[in-house]
Design a protein around this motif. Structure first.
Motif, PDB file in Angstrom:
ATOM      1  N   GLU A 207      -0.027 -50.400  43.966  1.00  0.00           N
ATOM      2  CA  GLU A 207       1.351 -50.848  43.583  1.00  0.00           C
ATOM      3  C   GLU A 207       0.810 -49.469  41.853  1.00  0.00           C
ATOM      4  O   GLU A 207       0.029 -49.478  41.682  1.00  0.00           O
ATOM      5  N   ALA A 208       1.742 -48.715  41.480  1.00  0.00           N
ATOM      6  CA  ALA A 208       1.418 -47.600  40.317  1.00  0.00           C
ATOM      7  C   ALA A 208       0.769 -48.384  39.510  1.00  0.00           C
ATOM      8  O   ALA A 208       1.941 -48.896  38.991  1.00  0.00           O
ATOM      9  N   ARG A 209      -0.032 -48.224  38.482  1.00  0.00           N
ATOM     10  CA  ARG A 209      -0.333 -48.514  37.343  1.00  0.00           C
ATOM     11  C   ARG A 209       0.075 -47.197  37.007  1.00  0.00           C
ATOM     12  O   ARG A 209      -0.176 -45.692  36.540  1.00  0.00           O
ATOM     13  N   ASP A 210       0.129 -47.513  34.898  1.00  0.00           N
ATOM     14  CA  ASP A 210       0.119 -46.830  33.948  1.00  0.00           C
ATOM     15  C   ASP A 210      -0.565 -45.611  33.665  1.00  0.00           C
ATOM     16  O   ASP A 210      -0.099 -44.377  33.468  1.00  0.00           O
ATOM     17  N   ASP A 211      -1.890 -45.514  34.174  1.00  0.00           N
ATOM     18  CA  ASP A 211      -2.620 -44.795  34.088  1.00  0.00           C
ATOM     19  C   ASP A 211      -2.994 -43.595  34.998  1.00  0.00           C
ATOM     20  O   ASP A 211      -3.705 -42.854  34.774  1.00  0.00           O
ATOM     21  N   GLY A 212      -1.744 -43.529  36.009  1.00  0.00           N
ATOM     22  CA  GLY A 212      -1.900 -42.591  36.505  1.00  0.00           C
ATOM     23  C   GLY A 212      -2.482 -43.139  37.897  1.00  0.00           C
ATOM     24  O   GLY A 212      -2.879 -42.854  38.748  1.00  0.00           O
ATOM     25  N   GLY A 213      -3.222 -44.070  38.088  1.00  0.00           N
ATOM     26  CA  GLY A 213      -4.104 -44.203  39.349  1.00  0.00           C
ATOM     27  C   GLY A 213      -3.083 -45.482  39.948  1.00  0.00           C
ATOM     28  O   GLY A 213      -1.719 -45.976  39.940  1.00  0.00           O
ATOM     29  N   ALA A 214      -4.015 -46.779  41.003  1.00  0.00           N
ATOM     30  CA  ALA A 214      -2.754 -47.681  41.795  1.00  0.00           C
ATOM     31  C   ALA A 214      -3.728 -48.875  41.404  1.00  0.00           C
ATOM     32  O   ALA A 214      -4.980 -49.347  41.802  1.00  0.00           O
ATOM     33  N   ARG A 215      -2.562 -49.777  42.516  1.00  0.00           N
ATOM     34  CA  ARG A 215      -4.204 -51.041  42.742  1.00  0.00           C
ATOM     35  C   ARG A 215      -3.722 -51.436  43.966  1.00  0.00           C
ATOM     36  O   ARG A 215      -2.155 -51.387  44.297  1.00  0.00           O
ATOM     37  N   LEU A 216      -4.176 -51.322  44.693  1.00  0.00           N
ATOM     38  CA  LEU A 216      -4.068 -51.586  46.327  1.00  0.00           C
ATOM     39  C   LEU A 216      -4.646 -53.224  45.971  1.00  0.00           C
ATOM     40  O   LEU A 216      -5.794 -53.434  45.799  1.00  0.00           O
TER      41      LEU A 216
ATOM     42  N   GLN B  83      -7.046 -42.581  38.885  1.00  0.00           N
ATOM     43  CA  GLN B  83      -5.974 -41.269  39.472  1.00  0.00           C
ATOM     44  C   GLN B  83      -6.515 -39.967  40.633  1.00  0.00           C
ATOM     45  O   GLN B  83      -5.590 -39.902  41.810  1.00  0.00           O
ATOM     46  N   ALA B  84      -7.665 -40.092  40.387  1.00  0.00           N
ATOM     47  CA  ALA B  84      -8.345 -39.169  41.702  1.00  0.00           C
ATOM     48  C   ALA B  84      -8.569 -40.006  42.744  1.00  0.00           C
ATOM     49  O   ALA B  84      -8.227 -39.369  44.145  1.00  0.00           O
ATOM     50  N   GLY B  85      -8.833 -41.754  42.601  1.00  0.00           N
ATOM     51  CA  GLY B  85      -9.247 -42.058  44.449  1.00  0.00           C
ATOM     52  C   GLY B  85      -7.566 -42.152  44.864  1.00  0.00           C
ATOM     53  O   GLY B  85      -7.751 -42.164  46.413  1.00  0.00           O
ATOM     54  N   LEU B  86      -6.202 -42.467  43.837  1.00  0.00           N
ATOM     55  CA  LEU B  86      -5.432 -41.939  44.109  1.00  0.00           C
ATOM     56  C   LEU B  86      -4.786 -41.152  45.291  1.00  0.00           C
ATOM     57  O   LEU B  86      -4.425 -41.119  46.256  1.00  0.00           O
ATOM     58  N   LEU B  87      -5.036 -40.000  44.064  1.00  0.00           N
ATOM     59  CA  LEU B  87      -4.956 -38.264  45.094  1.00  0.00           C
ATOM     60  C   LEU B  87      -5.456 -38.524  46.529  1.00  0.00           C
ATOM     61  O   LEU B  87      -5.123 -37.982  47.392  1.00  0.00           O
ATOM     62  N   GLN B  88      -6.986 -38.738  46.943  1.00  0.00           N
ATOM     63  CA  GLN B  88      -7.767 -38.857  47.767  1.00  0.00           C
ATOM     64  C   GLN B  88      -6.901 -39.432  49.463  1.00  0.00           C
ATOM     65  O   GLN B  88      -7.034 -39.467  49.854  1.00  0.00           O
ATOM     66  N   LEU B  89      -6.422 -40.751  48.874  1.00  0.00           N
ATOM     67  CA  LEU B  89      -5.538 -42.173  49.864  1.00  0.00           C
ATOM     68  C   LEU B  89      -4.319 -41.171  50.065  1.00  0.00           C
ATOM     69  O   LEU B  89      -3.827 -40.442  51.357  1.00  0.00           O
ATOM     70  N   VAL B  90      -4.097 -40.425  48.596  1.00  0.00           N
ATOM     71  CA  VAL B  90      -2.256 -39.759  49.546  1.00  0.00           C
ATOM     72  C   VAL B  90      -2.473 -38.979  50.176  1.00  0.00           C
ATOM     73  O   VAL B  90      -2.224 -38.750  51.047  1.00  0.00           O
TER      74      VAL B  90
ATOM     75  N   VAL C 103     -11.950 -41.294  54.852  1.00  0.00           N
ATOM     76  CA  VAL C 103     -11.605 -41.418  53.335  1.00  0.00           C
ATOM     77  C   VAL C 103     -12.665 -42.161  52.291  1.00  0.00           C
ATOM     78  O   VAL C 103     -12.394 -43.559  52.439  1.00  0.00           O
ATOM     79  N   SER C 104     -13.336 -41.925  51.276  1.00  0.00           N
ATOM     80  CA  SER C 104     -13.736 -42.585  50.330  1.00  0.00           C
ATOM     81  C   SER C 104     -13.414 -42.632  48.970  1.00  0.00           C
ATOM     82  O   SER C 104     -12.857 -41.312  48.545  1.00  0.00           O
ATOM     83  N   ALA C 105     -13.070 -43.117  48.487  1.00  0.00           N
ATOM     84  CA  ALA C 105     -12.629 -43.673  46.511  1.00  0.00           C
ATOM     85  C   ALA C 105     -12.831 -45.311  45.803  1.00  0.00           C
ATOM     86  O   ALA C 105     -12.250 -45.866  46.615  1.00  0.00           O
ATOM     87  N   ASP C 106     -13.686 -44.684  44.876  1.00  0.00           N
ATOM     88  CA  ASP C 106     -13.747 -46.130  43.674  1.00  0.00           C
ATOM     89  C   ASP C 106     -13.758 -47.406  44.696  1.00  0.00           C
ATOM     90  O   ASP C 106     -13.574 -48.162  44.752  1.00  0.00           O
ATOM     91  N   GLY C 107     -14.678 -47.289  45.467  1.00  0.00           N
ATOM     92  CA  GLY C 107     -15.749 -47.909  45.891  1.00  0.00           C
ATOM     93  C   GLY C 107     -14.495 -49.087  47.291  1.00  0.00           C
ATOM     94  O   GLY C 107     -14.867 -49.929  48.126  1.00  0.00           O
ATOM     95  N   LEU C 108     -13.653 -47.970  47.846  1.00  0.00           N
ATOM     96  CA  LEU C 108     -12.906 -47.939  49.069  1.00  0.00           C
ATOM     97  C   LEU C 108     -13.237 -47.369  50.182  1.00  0.00           C
ATOM     98  O   LEU C 108     -13.265 -45.764  49.985  1.00  0.00           O
TER      99      LEU C 108
ATOM    100  N   GLU D 280     -12.574 -50.937  53.796  1.00  0.00           N
ATOM    101  CA  GLU D 280     -13.569 -51.762  54.328  1.00  0.00           C
ATOM    102  C   GLU D 280     -14.290 -51.254  52.264  1.00  0.00           C
ATOM    103  O   GLU D 280     -13.779 -50.855  51.480  1.00  0.00           O
ATOM    104  N   ARG D 281     -14.345 -52.488  51.633  1.00  0.00           N
ATOM    105  CA  ARG D 281     -14.096 -52.682  49.938  1.00  0.00           C
ATOM    106  C   ARG D 281     -15.549 -52.775  49.432  1.00  0.00           C
ATOM    107  O   ARG D 281     -15.896 -53.990  49.830  1.00  0.00           O
ATOM    108  N   GLN D 282     -15.696 -52.218  48.885  1.00  0.00           N
ATOM    109  CA  GLN D 282     -17.677 -52.649  48.560  1.00  0.00           C
ATOM    110  C   GLN D 282     -17.926 -52.980  46.710  1.00  0.00           C
ATOM    111  O   GLN D 282     -17.092 -52.056  46.080  1.00  0.00           O
ATOM    112  N   ALA D 283     -18.143 -54.285  46.599  1.00  0.00           N
ATOM    113  CA  ALA D 283     -18.231 -54.164  45.362  1.00  0.00           C
ATOM    114  C   ALA D 283     -20.011 -54.945  44.814  1.00  0.00           C
ATOM    115  O   ALA D 283     -19.566 -56.050  45.315  1.00  0.00           O
ATOM    116  N   GLY D 284     -20.589 -54.824  44.761  1.00  0.00           N
ATOM    117  CA  GLY D 284     -22.164 -54.719  43.679  1.00  0.00           C
ATOM    118  C   GLY D 284     -22.073 -55.327  45.648  1.00  0.00           C
ATOM    119  O   GLY D 284     -22.656 -54.784  46.321  1.00  0.00           O
ATOM    120  N   TYR D 285     -22.907 -56.695  45.514  1.00  0.00           N
ATOM    121  CA  TYR D 285     -23.496 -56.866  46.853  1.00  0.00           C
ATOM    122  C   TYR D 285     -22.923 -57.719  48.087  1.00  0.00           C
ATOM    123  O   TYR D 285     -22.467 -57.911  48.537  1.00  0.00           O
TER     124      TYR D 285
END
Length: 216
Positions: free
Chosen positions: A18-27, A48-55, A75-80, A94-99
């Motif tokens: 889902e696209a967000r108003d800031d130009g990024g997205a929510r997966l 924005q940069a992370g979404l571009l990499q996935l696109v 591809v890797s972007a924003d902990g994904l 794979e989603r990495q968030a802290g530990y």
């Protein structure tokens, strides 16, 4: 503290972008874990940069699929982190968030069914950029790389070139937007338009060599 691991390789129940108003997205990915009760969830906010990499990743997968030229890629972007295994036609997420680390597998078609809208978001933003219109005109005039027409029907070749130019457009706008960009200087200078045209054509050829089995 030891990392917490969640692993899963069953088809996803629900996957969305889902696209967000800031130009990024929510997966978001909801799935049933083989060893747990209830529904598990992976979610990630992409810049924005992370979404571009996935696109770009998705577009490259789609172009290779058009030619039957599927190869392992990631591809890797924003902990994904996403990796594609052509042998299984599966996308490992794979989603990495802290530990905490969560992993899941979904059919690549499920992922790609959600990506066209995200591609449109990135293309629209690129078209509105300072150098977007000029780059789009140069790309429209770029020659079709040798071999594409021989591997596909005319309609399929046209679609492949459209996809190739979309990938090139997104990469070129990103390059031209960087501070001190040589490409941006070429686009601004009236006497450097031919150099800009050559830079655009060169990237199209480089992408074709990487993504299209021209020698097939």
């Amino acid at each position: 503290m030891a990392a917490f691991h969640v692993t899963h390789c069953m088809p996803a129940k629900i996957f969305s972008m889902e696209a967000r108003d800031d130009g990024g997205a929510r997966l978001a990915l909801n799935y049933k874990h083989a060893g747990r009760s209830g529904i598990q969830r992976i979610s990630c906010d992409l810049s924005q940069a992370g979404l571009l990499q996935l696109v770009l990743f998705s577009e490259a997968l789609g172009l290779r699929k058009r030619f039957g030229h599927l190869v392992a890629s990631d591809v890797s972007a924003d902990g994904l982190a996403l990796s594609y295994d052509p042998a299984q036609r599966a996308l490992h997420i794979e989603r990495q968030a802290g530990y905490s680390r969560q992993t899941a597998c979904i059919p690549v078609e499920v992922f790609q069914s959600e990506m066209p809208d995200m591609t449109d978001v990135c293309i629209a933003r690129a078209e509105e950029s300072k150098h977007g219109p000029a780059l789009k005109r140069l790309l429209a005039d770029s020659a079709v790389p040798d071999g594409i027409g021989k591997l596909l029907t005319q309609d399929e070749a046209d679609l492949a070139m459209h996809q190739l130019r979309e990938i090139a457009f997104l990469l070129l706008v990103q390059e031209a937007s960087a501070r001190g960009s040589a490409l941006a200087r070429k686009l601004r200078g009236k006497k450097m338009q031919e150099q800009a045209r050559e830079a655009v054509s060169s990237l199209v050829l480089e992408l074709a060599a990487e993504l299209v089995p021209i020698s097939a």
